[in-house]
Design an enzyme around this catalytic site. Sequence first.
Site, short mmCIF file in Angstrom:
data_model
loop_
_atom_site.label_atom_id
_atom_site.label_comp_id
_atom_site.label_asym_id
_atom_site.label_seq_id
_atom_site.Cartn_x
_atom_site.Cartn_y
_atom_site.Cartn_z
N LYS A 12 51.90 37.49 40.35
CA LYS A 12 51.16 37.86 39.13
C LYS A 12 52.08 37.81 37.92
O LYS A 12 51.68 37.34 36.84
CB LYS A 12 50.61 39.29 39.26
CG LYS A 12 49.49 39.46 40.26
CD LYS A 12 48.97 40.89 40.12
CE LYS A 12 47.99 41.27 41.20
NZ LYS A 12 47.55 42.68 41.05
N ASP A 67 44.13 44.10 38.43
CA ASP A 67 43.72 44.42 39.80
C ASP A 67 42.77 43.31 40.22
O ASP A 67 41.85 42.95 39.49
CB ASP A 67 43.05 45.78 39.91
CG ASP A 67 43.07 46.25 41.37
OD1 ASP A 67 44.15 46.53 41.89
OD2 ASP A 67 41.99 46.31 41.99
N ARG A 180 42.34 35.19 36.87
CA ARG A 180 43.29 35.99 36.08
C ARG A 180 43.41 35.45 34.66
O ARG A 180 43.39 36.21 33.69
CB ARG A 180 44.66 35.98 36.79
CG ARG A 180 45.74 36.80 36.15
CD ARG A 180 46.88 37.06 37.10
NE ARG A 180 46.41 37.79 38.27
CZ ARG A 180 46.24 37.21 39.48
NH1 ARG A 180 46.55 35.95 39.70
NH2 ARG A 180 45.75 37.93 40.46
P1 ITT Z 1 50.12 45.23 41.90
O1 ITT Z 1 49.09 46.29 42.24
O2 ITT Z 1 51.50 45.75 41.78
O3 ITT Z 1 49.70 44.42 40.71
P2 ITT Z 1 49.16 43.99 44.36
O4 ITT Z 1 49.50 42.71 45.07
O5 ITT Z 1 49.09 45.23 45.18
O6 ITT Z 1 50.17 44.17 43.14
P3 ITT Z 1 46.30 44.14 43.97
O7 ITT Z 1 46.16 45.52 44.49
O8 ITT Z 1 45.51 43.77 42.74
O9 ITT Z 1 47.80 43.78 43.61
O10 ITT Z 1 45.95 43.15 45.16
C1 ITT Z 1 45.55 41.87 44.90
C2 ITT Z 1 45.63 41.05 46.17
O11 ITT Z 1 44.55 40.09 46.15
C3 ITT Z 1 46.91 40.23 46.23
O12 ITT Z 1 47.92 40.90 46.93
C4 ITT Z 1 46.44 38.97 46.93
O13 ITT Z 1 46.44 39.17 48.31
C5 ITT Z 1 45.01 38.81 46.44
N1 ITT Z 1 44.96 37.98 45.21
C6 ITT Z 1 44.67 38.37 43.94
N2 ITT Z 1 44.77 37.37 43.08
C7 ITT Z 1 45.15 36.30 43.80
C8 ITT Z 1 45.46 34.97 43.47
O14 ITT Z 1 45.43 34.53 42.22
N3 ITT Z 1 45.82 34.15 44.46
C9 ITT Z 1 45.89 34.58 45.74
N4 ITT Z 1 45.64 35.82 46.13
C10 ITT Z 1 45.27 36.69 45.16
#
Ligand code: ITT
Length: 197
Positions: A12, A67, A180
């Site tokens: 991200k 998120d 995103r």
């Molecule tokens: P932060 O909360 O620190 O931002 P996180 O990875 O825990 O990090 P999330 O709770 O938002 O973030 O989880 C999002 C998950 O969804 C991420 O770990 C991926 O598995 C999936 N995901 C989200 N956007 C994605 C993308 O652009 N490409 C691939 N997978 C994605």
Amino acid sequence: IKLLLATRNPGKVREIAAFFAELGWEVEPVPADAPEVVEDRDTFAGNAAKKAEEIAAFYNGPALADDSGLEVDALEGRPGVYSARFAGENATDADNNRKLLEELSGLWPDDHPTARFVSAIALARPGQETLVSFGTLEGVITREARGSNGFGYDPHFEVERSGRTLAEMSVEEKNRISHRAKALRSMVDMLRMEQDQ
Ligand code: ITT
């Protein structure tokens, strides 16, 4: 004041930093010793706002959080807000992808399981209302992993009408179409409208 990126996900950070670099805005990843934010809300918007607000309050400056997650139609929208923890509390991307393929294993080769990525972006600023924006990206889950860019479920997510997975795209390409990037563009629009008022 620099904008803090309230995320610990390096994938991200890469995408959001590239997005703002094009606009010439300075952003900074949250320090490694930042407080841990518990993601206990049941919506993308709720969790994004919580992450941004706790970091903005702690550092007394603007903070932006994402998120996001994957909603698979054949799984009634799962894993959704639990995408990062689909295979368990400390699951890796590989664990989560394995779990996804397991759950969908009966569908191939006849079906092309449709899904979408969803992103909620929250911008929190001390003493101001938090702004939240959204973006989605439609696609199909592929049984074979393709590509090595991106993160998370990218190697198994073929973007609608592109014939390519997100992991086969560069950050710049992904930022032209992704959930995103759409949410980020909409956040920038909201800020510009606010400034014009
Ligand atoms: P932060 O909360 O620190 O931002 P996180 O990875 O825990 O990090 P999330 O709770 O938002 O973030 O989880 C999002 C998950 O969804 C991420 O770990 C991926 O598995 C999936 N995901 C989200 N956007 C994605 C993308 O652009 N490409 C691939 N997978 C994605």
